[in-house]
Motif scaffolding. Structure first.
Motif, short mmCIF file in Angstrom:
data_model
loop_
_atom_site.label_atom_id
_atom_site.label_comp_id
_atom_site.label_asym_id
_atom_site.label_seq_id
_atom_site.Cartn_x
_atom_site.Cartn_y
_atom_site.Cartn_z
N ASP A 60 0.83 -1.21 0.00
CA ASP A 60 0.00 0.00 0.00
C ASP A 60 0.86 1.26 0.00
O ASP A 60 0.54 2.24 -0.67
N GLU A 61 1.95 1.25 0.77
CA GLU A 61 2.86 2.39 0.82
C GLU A 61 3.52 2.60 -0.55
O GLU A 61 3.69 3.73 -0.99
N ALA A 62 3.89 1.51 -1.20
CA ALA A 62 4.51 1.61 -2.52
C ALA A 62 3.54 2.18 -3.55
O ALA A 62 3.93 2.95 -4.42
N ILE A 63 2.27 1.84 -3.44
CA ILE A 63 1.26 2.37 -4.37
C ILE A 63 1.10 3.87 -4.17
O ILE A 63 1.06 4.63 -5.13
N MET A 64 1.02 4.31 -2.91
CA MET A 64 0.92 5.75 -2.65
C MET A 64 2.17 6.48 -3.14
O MET A 64 2.09 7.58 -3.70
N GLN A 65 3.32 5.87 -2.93
CA GLN A 65 4.58 6.45 -3.39
C GLN A 65 4.60 6.53 -4.91
O GLN A 65 5.10 7.49 -5.49
N LYS A 135 14.61 -6.77 0.00
CA LYS A 135 15.06 -6.55 1.37
C LYS A 135 14.51 -5.21 1.87
O LYS A 135 14.71 -4.17 1.26
N GLY A 136 13.75 -5.25 2.94
CA GLY A 136 13.21 -4.03 3.53
C GLY A 136 11.84 -3.64 3.02
O GLY A 136 11.32 -2.61 3.38
N GLY A 137 11.22 -4.45 2.14
CA GLY A 137 9.90 -4.08 1.67
C GLY A 137 9.54 -4.70 0.33
O GLY A 137 9.87 -5.84 0.05
N TYR A 138 8.88 -3.88 -0.49
CA TYR A 138 8.39 -4.35 -1.78
C TYR A 138 8.77 -3.37 -2.89
O TYR A 138 8.84 -2.17 -2.68
N LYS A 139 8.98 -3.93 -4.07
CA LYS A 139 9.14 -3.14 -5.29
C LYS A 139 7.90 -3.41 -6.11
O LYS A 139 7.60 -4.55 -6.45
N ILE A 140 7.15 -2.34 -6.38
CA ILE A 140 5.87 -2.45 -7.05
C ILE A 140 5.94 -1.79 -8.43
O ILE A 140 6.43 -0.67 -8.56
N GLY A 141 5.41 -2.47 -9.44
CA GLY A 141 5.26 -1.90 -10.77
C GLY A 141 3.79 -1.57 -10.98
O GLY A 141 2.93 -2.46 -10.90
N LEU A 142 3.48 -0.31 -11.20
CA LEU A 142 2.09 0.14 -11.29
C LEU A 142 1.87 0.89 -12.59
O LEU A 142 2.63 1.82 -12.92
N LYS A 143 0.86 0.49 -13.33
CA LYS A 143 0.51 1.19 -14.56
C LYS A 143 -0.34 2.40 -14.19
O LYS A 143 -1.37 2.26 -13.54
#
Length: 168
Positions: A60-65, A135-143
């Motif tokens: 969720d944090e990665a999506i907001m970022q 490491k430390g979280g998630y890497k998200i790819g968002l269109k």
């Protein structure tokens, strides 16, 4: 005795260097420049469609970022070209972020006006190749689809970006 002094200095230097590199990696992980963009194309009615890769401790944090960094990319960095599109220069001139710091501070607050220019075209939290555990979280790819022309007009109205017709 001399050997022990050299060994102690080496150990202290190694420990401090490791701590410093961890701190630098953490700062990079949380920075406003730590993202990747893959252009997908130009959408209808003055929009840009691209995939943005960002990091966060939780998806969720990665999506907001991703939303915030998509707008930052359009404003300050520009968008790369692809086989279907040309590169798009940044809307704002170099240094605009510091010159208009008060405006951008309120613009980029949580739930700020920047969200008015973002349409997410990916439904829900990404999975598979678009959601990587690192490491430390998630890497998200968002269109994401950015209302690019509307964003440019808003920046022109605020006096932050030059009008395109003023160039000619």
């Amino acid at each position: 005795m001399f050997k022990y002094i050299i060994l102690a200095i080496f150990c202290i230097h190694t420990f401090c260097g490791t701590a410093q590199s961890r701190k630098e990696r953490k700062q990079l992980f949380n920075s406003n420049t730590n993202y990747e963009i893959q252009m997908q194309g130009v959408g209808q009615d003055g929009t840009k469609v691209f995939k943005i890769w960002t990091f966060g401790k939780k998806p969720d944090e990665a999506i907001m970022q991703a939303k915030l960094l998509a707008i930052r990319a359009c404003l300050f960095r520009g968008l790369p070209g692809s086989a279907e599109t040309n590169a798009t220069p940044a809307i704002c001139e170099t240094g605009a972020e510091t010159t208009h710091a008060d405006f951008f501070e309120s613009f980029f607050t949580v739930g700020g006006n920047y969200l008015n220019y973002v349409n997410i075209t990916t439904d829900g939290i990404p999975s598979g190749q678009d959601r990587l555990k690192v490491k430390g979280g998630y890497k998200i790819g968002l269109k994401i689809q950015v209302l690019y022309d509307n964003l440019r007009k808003a920046m022109e109205k605020e006096g932050i970006a030059k009008r395109l017709d003023s160039i000619f």
